[in-house]
Enzyme design. Sequence first.
Site, mmCIF file in Angstrom:
data_model
loop_
_atom_site.group_PDB
_atom_site.id
_atom_site.type_symbol
_atom_site.label_atom_id
_atom_site.label_comp_id
_atom_site.label_asym_id
_atom_site.label_seq_id
_atom_site.Cartn_x
_atom_site.Cartn_y
_atom_site.Cartn_z
ATOM 1 N N SER A 199 -48.490 -74.528 -3.847
ATOM 2 C CA SER A 199 -48.101 -75.719 -4.681
ATOM 3 C C SER A 199 -48.575 -76.084 -5.724
ATOM 4 C CB SER A 199 -47.895 -76.860 -3.458
ATOM 5 O OG SER A 199 -47.214 -76.318 -2.222
ATOM 6 N N LYS A 202 -48.049 -72.471 -10.012
ATOM 7 C CA LYS A 202 -48.156 -71.112 -10.919
ATOM 8 C C LYS A 202 -46.953 -70.362 -11.203
ATOM 9 C CE LYS A 202 -49.109 -68.355 -6.543
ATOM 10 N NZ LYS A 202 -49.304 -69.382 -5.605
ATOM 11 N N GLU A 229 -39.994 -63.591 -5.296
ATOM 12 C CA GLU A 229 -39.804 -64.566 -4.310
ATOM 13 C C GLU A 229 -38.474 -65.218 -4.582
ATOM 14 O OE1 GLU A 229 -43.042 -67.609 -2.131
ATOM 15 O OE2 GLU A 229 -42.926 -67.733 -4.157
ATOM 16 N N ARG A 238 -34.613 -74.166 -12.806
ATOM 17 C CA ARG A 238 -35.808 -74.662 -13.070
ATOM 18 C C ARG A 238 -35.977 -74.601 -14.607
ATOM 19 N NH1 ARG A 238 -40.883 -73.565 -9.479
ATOM 20 N NH2 ARG A 238 -40.188 -74.392 -7.513
ATOM 21 N N ARG A 372 -57.513 -63.147 -3.660
ATOM 22 C CA ARG A 372 -57.337 -62.797 -2.293
ATOM 23 C C ARG A 372 -57.490 -61.413 -1.954
ATOM 24 N NH1 ARG A 372 -51.846 -65.131 1.128
ATOM 25 N NH2 ARG A 372 -52.417 -64.049 3.255
ATOM 26 N N GLY A 375 -61.407 -57.288 -4.209
ATOM 27 C CA GLY A 375 -62.246 -57.533 -5.267
ATOM 28 C C GLY A 375 -61.605 -56.953 -6.887
ATOM 29 N N ARG A 411 -62.666 -61.080 -21.204
ATOM 30 C CA ARG A 411 -63.395 -59.956 -21.690
ATOM 31 C C ARG A 411 -63.540 -60.274 -23.045
ATOM 32 N NH1 ARG A 411 -63.574 -55.757 -17.997
ATOM 33 N NH2 ARG A 411 -61.534 -55.231 -16.685
#
Length: 451
Positions: A199, A202, A229, A238, A372, A375, A411
């Site tokens: 929410s 993104k 999705e 949208r 999530r 790493g 970077r």
Amino acid sequence: MSDPKPLYSAVAEEAVLGSMFLDSEAAKEGKSLLRPEHFYNPIYKTIFEAMQAIEVVDIVTVTEELRRRGEAERIGLSVLANVATSVGSSVNLRTYAKELERLAYFRRCIAYGQTIVQAAMKQDRGEVEKVRLSLHSDGYGDAKIKTLADATEEYITEVAEIRASGKKILGLTTGFRDIDLMLGGMRDGDDIILAARPSMGKSSLALDIGRKAQKDMKGKERAVLFSLEMTAKQLGGRGYTSEYGLDNDAFSIGNNDAEWLSLLRSIEQNSRHYEEGAGRLILNDTGSMTVDDIRAALHGYKQQGIEIRLVIIDYLQLIVCKGESRTRELGEVSRSLKQMAKDFNCPFLILSQLSRAPETRADHRPMLSDLRETGDIEQDADVVLFIYRDDYYFPDSEKKGIAEVIIAKQRNGPTGTVELRWLPRSTTFKNLERFHKTNEEPPEEWEDEDE
């Protein structure tokens, strides 16, 4: 039909090894030019591997290395002696090496073909495209030597051309002034992670970036959005409301006839403008896609003559993984997407979920450690962006309607925070000059954009 030509040359393989036995410079050159897989004869391949493992190459040192490997008896001293005396000069070493490279390439082609046949029998399109890409990039004899000096010259030339054109950024625009000034635009080959808690917007920001970036594209250039999705129809609604700042319920069936007719008239009036501003963003809402499916789809677009300038994936954790360990598989997905960005030479904007850790902290702003499940996402990324909205957590916040885009990793540039205006009723972001003052004049394409 003529008889097939042999795919190996025992004479050339023996000559290479003989040349390497003959003098130390030839041994060094042979090691630099060849790899074990260039040798077809398993005995010659084993001898070459022994040569690679030692500093000084001669009959004694190679014999000792083979003995250490348990291969001396299988090879035999007589074979080594014959190889060591098989040539009288090493001047043709490079010619022999090129012949081994050439033959090894065609042996690989046969292996590629067999793998494609097996994948086709299984109707595995992703594997077919993966092998085809491998074959396409397997350029025997085509490797171009590029030095650091060459790369610097190319980079300076590119910067000079961009400055001469009047643009202020190196890469593709995001359409947001301060983000572009911080990143220098989205650069070809970059793996850009856009992450946030649910929410935060993104998907909306990714769609905004896709819409704005494709407006600068020309000819066959296109942006591609893989929506794993949302459906293309949802994105279509949208896209229009965010383009013209309309409320999300503009297309609601509950609208009265007068409101609906008014909307239809505005759509008709805006049709040409909207087509110019949305006709270069390709939507793929296939869903349940693997990395190989994404690669195959991009190759399919290229086969239709499309030049891919930007790829957006919404979102990483919805890519189908094969395997028992989710962490390991997502790490492989992350690495594959990074490689794909390099292969297609365009920026990849990859959306990602965050763990629940920000919810447990007093300061809910995300950190790199919140990415999530693995790493590898942080490690592979060239740029990591987070979205944070203070009024989501604190309704009385002084920053109501303001979103922070946190540049947590870059970077090739600085980290920091850019603020954007967040319009929840049309789920879109707009420029908000709240970062820092700059002496640079904004590019022409930025002027009056949001007015």
